[in-house]
Design a protein around this motif. Structure first.
Motif, mmCIF file in Angstrom:
data_model
loop_
_atom_site.group_PDB
_atom_site.id
_atom_site.type_symbol
_atom_site.label_atom_id
_atom_site.label_comp_id
_atom_site.label_asym_id
_atom_site.label_seq_id
_atom_site.Cartn_x
_atom_site.Cartn_y
_atom_site.Cartn_z
ATOM 1 N N TYR A 214 -12.564 -9.206 -13.783
ATOM 2 C CA TYR A 214 -12.896 -7.782 -13.750
ATOM 3 C C TYR A 214 -14.285 -7.545 -13.153
ATOM 4 N N SER A 215 -14.332 -6.697 -12.103
ATOM 5 C CA SER A 215 -15.614 -6.371 -11.468
ATOM 6 C C SER A 215 -16.064 -4.958 -11.784
ATOM 7 N N GLY A 216 -15.131 -4.130 -12.270
ATOM 8 C CA GLY A 216 -15.461 -2.736 -12.545
ATOM 9 C C GLY A 216 -15.133 -1.809 -11.386
ATOM 10 N N GLY A 217 -14.664 -2.379 -10.265
ATOM 11 C CA GLY A 217 -14.300 -1.566 -9.114
ATOM 12 C C GLY A 217 -12.913 -0.969 -9.263
ATOM 13 N N LEU A 218 -12.479 -0.248 -8.235
ATOM 14 C CA LEU A 218 -11.200 0.457 -8.283
ATOM 15 C C LEU A 218 -10.023 -0.495 -8.490
ATOM 16 N N ASP A 219 -9.965 -1.561 -7.718
ATOM 17 C CA ASP A 219 -8.807 -2.467 -7.778
ATOM 18 C C ASP A 219 -8.639 -3.096 -9.159
ATOM 19 N N THR A 220 -9.722 -3.644 -9.711
ATOM 20 C CA THR A 220 -9.592 -4.304 -11.015
ATOM 21 C C THR A 220 -9.421 -3.285 -12.133
ATOM 22 N N SER A 221 -9.932 -2.072 -11.925
ATOM 23 C CA SER A 221 -9.718 -1.018 -12.926
ATOM 24 C C SER A 221 -8.246 -0.606 -12.950
ATOM 25 N N TYR A 222 -7.641 -0.473 -11.784
ATOM 26 C CA TYR A 222 -6.210 -0.174 -11.726
ATOM 27 C C TYR A 222 -5.422 -1.276 -12.442
ATOM 28 N N CYS A 223 -5.780 -2.519 -12.155
ATOM 29 C CA CYS A 223 -5.072 -3.644 -12.780
ATOM 30 C C CYS A 223 -5.187 -3.582 -14.305
ATOM 31 N N ALA A 224 -6.392 -3.311 -14.802
ATOM 32 C CA ALA A 224 -6.614 -3.283 -16.245
ATOM 33 C C ALA A 224 -5.767 -2.208 -16.915
ATOM 34 N N VAL A 225 -5.755 -1.001 -16.327
ATOM 35 C CA VAL A 225 -5.001 0.103 -16.916
ATOM 36 C C VAL A 225 -3.497 -0.158 -16.841
ATOM 37 N N SER A 226 -3.023 -0.523 -15.655
ATOM 38 C CA SER A 226 -1.575 -0.690 -15.474
ATOM 39 C C SER A 226 -1.025 -1.843 -16.308
ATOM 40 N N LEU A 227 -1.775 -2.926 -16.413
ATOM 41 C CA LEU A 227 -1.299 -4.065 -17.206
ATOM 42 C C LEU A 227 -1.336 -3.757 -18.698
ATOM 43 N N THR B 266 -6.353 -8.222 -2.605
ATOM 44 C CA THR B 266 -5.290 -7.713 -1.745
ATOM 45 C C THR B 266 -4.616 -8.906 -1.063
ATOM 46 N N GLY B 267 -3.693 -8.635 -0.173
ATOM 47 C CA GLY B 267 -3.000 -9.714 0.516
ATOM 48 C C GLY B 267 -3.597 -10.063 1.859
ATOM 49 N N ALA B 268 -4.787 -9.511 2.162
ATOM 50 C CA ALA B 268 -5.329 -9.699 3.513
ATOM 51 C C ALA B 268 -6.599 -10.535 3.570
ATOM 52 N N ILE C 282 -2.224 -5.476 -7.068
ATOM 53 C CA ILE C 282 -2.579 -4.824 -5.798
ATOM 54 C C ILE C 282 -1.842 -5.489 -4.647
ATOM 55 N N ARG C 283 -1.851 -6.814 -4.644
ATOM 56 C CA ARG C 283 -1.182 -7.560 -3.579
ATOM 57 C C ARG C 283 0.331 -7.380 -3.636
ATOM 58 N N ASP C 284 0.883 -7.500 -4.837
ATOM 59 C CA ASP C 284 2.334 -7.457 -4.979
ATOM 60 C C ASP C 284 2.913 -6.072 -4.677
ATOM 61 N N GLN C 285 2.196 -5.041 -5.096
ATOM 62 C CA GLN C 285 2.701 -3.670 -4.901
ATOM 63 C C GLN C 285 2.236 -3.047 -3.593
ATOM 64 N N LYS C 286 1.351 -3.754 -2.859
ATOM 65 C CA LYS C 286 0.839 -3.272 -1.568
ATOM 66 C C LYS C 286 0.286 -1.857 -1.698
ATOM 67 N N LEU C 287 -0.548 -1.672 -2.709
ATOM 68 C CA LEU C 287 -1.045 -0.341 -3.028
ATOM 69 C C LEU C 287 -2.163 0.104 -2.095
ATOM 70 N N THR C 288 -2.187 1.395 -1.815
ATOM 71 C CA THR C 288 -3.302 1.977 -1.078
ATOM 72 C C THR C 288 -4.361 2.438 -2.075
ATOM 73 N N ARG C 289 -5.548 2.662 -1.581
ATOM 74 C CA ARG C 289 -6.639 3.139 -2.429
ATOM 75 C C ARG C 289 -6.268 4.477 -3.079
ATOM 76 N N GLU C 290 -5.636 5.340 -2.288
ATOM 77 C CA GLU C 290 -5.257 6.674 -2.785
ATOM 78 C C GLU C 290 -4.221 6.566 -3.909
#
Length: 373
Positions: free
Chosen positions: A8-21, A118-120, A144-152
């Protein structure tokens, strides 16, 4: 409940992961690893945000010393600069962060481990390789990688679940650590645009030249201007000193692990000064054959590290060689700090092989006869 550790870094990607999981029924334990990039206040803010995301626990692991001992020390021994430019600032950190996170997951008996890559990029490979090697029994989850999510899409999901924070993307992405800071922006996505002055976190403050003496003991930086400290502390001291001169800026172009070209800006004042000063000391204290073989082995070491191969036994073999090569690399190197650059003034070492008692290059020799020559 399914116990899961998230990097966890506190950024958008890891925050999404924390909430969704958490919403999916996982008991989420957030972990950040400080390899020199976080202040005490920043760590506190990360903790506060982690609990807003619904995690069960948050832990910060201090790993600056571990990062130095496991990786940075050998990058200095080898004078490692990727493509003769980049001191492997961020890529080196990710290895240690991954090791610390997976060790913590095993400690609390977590069955799952997640990261927000991400996957890139390169980080997905580094994290996955370390996790799979050290804990093959732990399942890796990468939303993020598996669902190919956009920032939006991530922002909208968080809003729907009551997390309405400011996720405005900074113009420049900055990742700071002990061994340097990476800087990415719109310009680094092109092949021709330079980063502007304001993109770099350290701006020019000092304009008067300053001489600094770096003391090495068997390849490790043990003192600055005669003041003894742990090497990792000396790195931070030198970085603060040299960053005021806006030293250490450059752009690196290289091949990513996934096979595409990448371009990134960086600022690594201490890393570049230490590597160049250390290399100069080696030129005086090592034989030409030591220097020759060190050069290519160091290049291999840096490439393997970049590619996430840290756990391969060959890395321990190369580290043993690099450590052995440092037995006589002790002495003082004088450096002059100047606006935007530095110069190496010279060395003093009891192991200096450039001894005038044998003769002077291009002048009279004192150590052998013409027949012996």
């Amino acid at each position: 409940m399914k116990k899961l550790v998230i990097a966890y870094s506190g950024g958008l990607d890891t925050s999404y992961c924390a909430v969704s999981l958490s919403k999916q029924g996982y008991e989420v334990h957030a972990v950040s690893v400080n390899t020199g990039g976080f202040t005490a206040n920043e760590i506190k803010n990360i903790e506060t945000n982690a609990y807003k995301m619904g995690v069960s626990t948050y832990k910060n692991i201090e790993a600056v010393s571990s990062f130095y001992k496991k990786v940075v020390k050998y990058l200095i021994y080898g004078n490692v600069l990727k493509n003769n430019t980049y001191p492997l600032s961020v890529s080196a950190e990710r290895i240690v962060q991954a090791i610390e996170i997976v060790n913590y997951a095993k400690k609390i008996d977590a069955k799952y481990i997640a990261h927000g890559s991400t996957g890139a990029g390169n980080d997905q490979v580094r994290f996955d390789m370390i996790f799979q090697t050290l804990a093959p029994e732990i399942e890796i989850i990468t939303p993020i990688r598996d669902q190919k999510l956009t920032r939006e899409e991530e922002i909208e999901y968080l809003k729907q679940h009551g997390i309405d924070m400011s996720w405005e993307k900074a113009k420049y992405s900055v990742n700071k650590g002990l061994w340097g800071t990476s800087v990415g922006g719109a310009e680094t996505l092109t092949s021709h645009q330079p980063l502007p002055e304001e993109a770099f976190p350290s701006q020019l403050i000092q304009k008067d030249n300053k001489k600094v003496t770096l003391t090495f003991n068997k390849g490790e930086l043990e003192a600055i201007d005669g003041n003894l400290n742990k090497p990792e502390v000396n790195i931070e001291i030198l970085n603060n000193m040299a960053s005021a001169y806006a030293i250490g800026r450059d752009l690196h172009v290289g091949d990513t692990i996934v096979g595409i070209k990448g371009r990134v800006g960086f600022e690594a004042a201490a890393a570049l000064i230490i590597i160049k000063a250390h290399h100069l000391l080696e030129k005086h204290t090592l034989t030409k054959w030591q220097m020759q073989h060190k050069d290519y082995l160091s290049n291999y070491y840096g490439m393997h590290l970049h590619e996430g191969q840290y756990l391969d036994p060959v890395m321990r073999d190369m580290e043993a060689f690099l450590k052995s090569s440092q037995e006589s690399v002790s002495g003082d190197v004088t450096v002059t700090l100047k606006p935007y650059h530095f110069t190496l003034d010279g060395v003093k070492s009891s192991h200096d092989l450039m001894q005038s008692k044998f003769g002077s290059y291009g002048e009279m020799n004192l150590g052998w006869t013409a027949d012996e020559a």
